[in-house]
Structure formats: C-alpha cells, structure tokens
Design a protein around this motif. Structure first.
Motif, PDB file in Angstrom:
ATOM      1  N   ASP A  61       0.812  -1.215   0.000  1.00 49.66           N
ATOM      2  CA  ASP A  61       0.000   0.000   0.000  1.00 49.66           C
ATOM      3  C   ASP A  61       0.846   1.267   0.000  1.00 49.66           C
ATOM      4  O   ASP A  61       0.561   2.209  -0.749  1.00 49.66           O
ATOM      5  CB  ASP A  61      -0.911   0.033   1.234  1.00 49.66           C
ATOM      6  CG  ASP A  61      -2.060  -0.954   1.156  1.00 49.66           C
ATOM      7  OD1 ASP A  61      -2.324  -1.497   0.073  1.00 49.66           O
ATOM      8  OD2 ASP A  61      -2.699  -1.176   2.205  1.00 49.66           O
ATOM      9  N   VAL A  91       2.291   2.147  -3.569  1.00 52.67           N
ATOM     10  CA  VAL A  91       1.325   2.590  -4.573  1.00 52.67           C
ATOM     11  C   VAL A  91       0.708   3.940  -4.188  1.00 52.67           C
ATOM     12  O   VAL A  91       0.478   4.792  -5.039  1.00 52.67           O
ATOM     13  CB  VAL A  91       0.267   1.496  -4.844  1.00 52.67           C
ATOM     14  CG1 VAL A  91      -0.778   1.416  -3.776  1.00 52.67           C
ATOM     15  CG2 VAL A  91      -0.392   1.692  -6.186  1.00 52.67           C
ATOM     16  N   LEU A  92       0.493   4.181  -2.892  1.00 49.81           N
ATOM     17  CA  LEU A  92      -0.059   5.468  -2.468  1.00 49.81           C
ATOM     18  C   LEU A  92       0.969   6.589  -2.616  1.00 49.81           C
ATOM     19  O   LEU A  92       0.617   7.722  -2.953  1.00 49.81           O
ATOM     20  CB  LEU A  92      -0.583   5.372  -1.037  1.00 49.81           C
ATOM     21  CG  LEU A  92      -1.808   4.461  -0.876  1.00 49.81           C
ATOM     22  CD1 LEU A  92      -2.142   4.270   0.603  1.00 49.81           C
ATOM     23  CD2 LEU A  92      -3.011   4.970  -1.652  1.00 49.81           C
ATOM     24  N   GLN A 141       0.899   7.536  -6.247  1.00 49.01           N
ATOM     25  CA  GLN A 141      -0.286   8.357  -6.513  1.00 49.01           C
ATOM     26  C   GLN A 141      -0.054   9.797  -6.059  1.00 49.01           C
ATOM     27  O   GLN A 141      -0.420  10.742  -6.769  1.00 49.01           O
ATOM     28  CB  GLN A 141      -1.498   7.766  -5.789  1.00 49.01           C
ATOM     29  CG  GLN A 141      -2.737   8.608  -5.933  1.00 49.01           C
ATOM     30  CD  GLN A 141      -3.895   8.041  -5.150  1.00 49.01           C
ATOM     31  OE1 GLN A 141      -4.903   7.740  -5.729  1.00 49.01           O
ATOM     32  NE2 GLN A 141      -3.760   7.890  -3.854  1.00 49.01           N
ATOM     33  N   THR A 189      -6.612   0.675  -1.589  1.00 46.03           N
ATOM     34  CA  THR A 189      -6.104  -0.185  -2.648  1.00 46.03           C
ATOM     35  C   THR A 189      -6.963  -1.438  -2.725  1.00 46.03           C
ATOM     36  O   THR A 189      -7.776  -1.694  -1.844  1.00 46.03           O
ATOM     37  CB  THR A 189      -4.640  -0.587  -2.371  1.00 46.03           C
ATOM     38  OG1 THR A 189      -4.570  -1.295  -1.137  1.00 46.03           O
ATOM     39  CG2 THR A 189      -3.741   0.638  -2.326  1.00 46.03           C
ATOM     40  N   THR A 190      -6.774  -2.200  -3.784  1.00 46.79           N
ATOM     41  CA  THR A 190      -7.485  -3.478  -3.909  1.00 46.79           C
ATOM     42  C   THR A 190      -6.460  -4.597  -4.011  1.00 46.79           C
ATOM     43  O   THR A 190      -5.318  -4.390  -4.389  1.00 46.79           O
ATOM     44  CB  THR A 190      -8.395  -3.508  -5.149  1.00 46.79           C
ATOM     45  OG1 THR A 190      -7.596  -3.303  -6.320  1.00 46.79           O
ATOM     46  CG2 THR A 190      -9.469  -2.441  -5.086  1.00 46.79           C
ATOM     47  N   ARG A 191      -6.902  -5.786  -3.650  1.00 47.00           N
ATOM     48  CA  ARG A 191      -6.068  -6.984  -3.750  1.00 47.00           C
ATOM     49  C   ARG A 191      -6.829  -8.016  -4.558  1.00 47.00           C
ATOM     50  O   ARG A 191      -8.021  -8.202  -4.357  1.00 47.00           O
ATOM     51  CB  ARG A 191      -5.763  -7.555  -2.367  1.00 47.00           C
ATOM     52  CG  ARG A 191      -4.951  -6.612  -1.516  1.00 47.00           C
ATOM     53  CD  ARG A 191      -4.642  -7.223  -0.155  1.00 47.00           C
ATOM     54  NE  ARG A 191      -3.953  -6.265   0.682  1.00 47.00           N
ATOM     55  CZ  ARG A 191      -2.650  -6.040   0.658  1.00 47.00           C
ATOM     56  NH1 ARG A 191      -1.886  -6.724  -0.153  1.00 47.00           N
ATOM     57  NH2 ARG A 191      -2.101  -5.142   1.445  1.00 47.00           N
ATOM     58  N   VAL A 214      -0.711  -5.159  -4.454  1.00 45.42           N
ATOM     59  CA  VAL A 214      -1.943  -4.372  -4.407  1.00 45.42           C
ATOM     60  C   VAL A 214      -2.101  -3.602  -5.708  1.00 45.42           C
ATOM     61  O   VAL A 214      -1.153  -3.424  -6.464  1.00 45.42           O
ATOM     62  CB  VAL A 214      -1.929  -3.386  -3.212  1.00 45.42           C
ATOM     63  CG1 VAL A 214      -1.879  -4.133  -1.900  1.00 45.42           C
ATOM     64  CG2 VAL A 214      -0.785  -2.399  -3.314  1.00 45.42           C
ATOM     65  N   ARG A 215      -3.320  -3.127  -5.935  1.00 41.43           N
ATOM     66  CA  ARG A 215      -3.621  -2.348  -7.141  1.00 41.43           C
ATOM     67  C   ARG A 215      -4.380  -1.091  -6.743  1.00 41.43           C
ATOM     68  O   ARG A 215      -5.074  -1.054  -5.744  1.00 41.43           O
ATOM     69  CB  ARG A 215      -4.463  -3.165  -8.114  1.00 41.43           C
ATOM     70  CG  ARG A 215      -3.737  -4.377  -8.624  1.00 41.43           C
ATOM     71  CD  ARG A 215      -4.536  -5.064  -9.723  1.00 41.43           C
ATOM     72  NE  ARG A 215      -3.827  -6.212 -10.224  1.00 41.43           N
ATOM     73  CZ  ARG A 215      -2.867  -6.175 -11.134  1.00 41.43           C
ATOM     74  NH1 ARG A 215      -2.506  -5.033 -11.653  1.00 41.43           N
ATOM     75  NH2 ARG A 215      -2.276  -7.271 -11.527  1.00 41.43           N
ATOM     76  N   LEU A 216      -4.208  -0.078  -7.593  1.00 42.33           N
ATOM     77  CA  LEU A 216      -4.902   1.185  -7.371  1.00 42.33           C
ATOM     78  C   LEU A 216      -5.204   1.803  -8.729  1.00 42.33           C
ATOM     79  O   LEU A 216      -4.365   1.758  -9.627  1.00 42.33           O
ATOM     80  CB  LEU A 216      -4.008   2.144  -6.564  1.00 42.33           C
ATOM     81  CG  LEU A 216      -4.604   3.519  -6.337  1.00 42.33           C
ATOM     82  CD1 LEU A 216      -5.166   3.573  -4.924  1.00 42.33           C
ATOM     83  CD2 LEU A 216      -3.562   4.580  -6.526  1.00 42.33           C
TER      84      LEU A 216
END
Length: 69
Positions: free
Chosen positions: A24, A27-28, A31, A46-48, A55-57
């Motif tokens: 997380d 990726v954050l 962003q 985020t998503t898993r 993780v994905r965003l």
C-alpha cells in the motif's frame, strides 16, 4: 480491476492509470507523486486480487489542469 469505461476518456488530456505495487505505501506514494504534477482524483484504498501478490490502485488524471484546481 473494472474495465475502463469510455466516459473516463471522453476528452483529450484525461488519463486512467492502473498501478500495481508490492504494498500500500508504495502505490499510495506513487499516486501522491502524480497528484503533485496533475489534477488527480485520488483514492485512499487499494485493492487486492485473490491469489495474486501485491496491491492495485486506479487513479484518474486530468492533464489539462494544474494540481489543486
């Protein structure tokens, strides 16, 4: 992730970015780096994907505007 809908890219300068990272915080942070350069619809979640590492965003950029406008 959900498919990118035509409305997300209805005009030149609009960008949809799907980011994958190990965690997380990575990726954050990415962003936030984007948000410092362009008007960005940020997410705090985020998503898993089950059975997949990391993780994905998804974030949305408007390259026609300056940050914070």
């Amino acid at each position: 992730m959900d498919p990118i809908d035509e409305v997300h890219l209805k005009e030149p300068g609009l960008v949809v970015i799907d980011v994958a990272a190990a965690d997380d915080s990575t990726v954050l942070a990415f962003q936030q780096m984007l948000a410092a350069q362009w008007a960005t619809a940020t997410s705090d979640r985020t998503t898993r994907d089950a059975g997949q590492p990391g993780v994905r965003l998804r974030c949305y950029l408007d390259m026609r505007q300056e940050p914070g406008t």
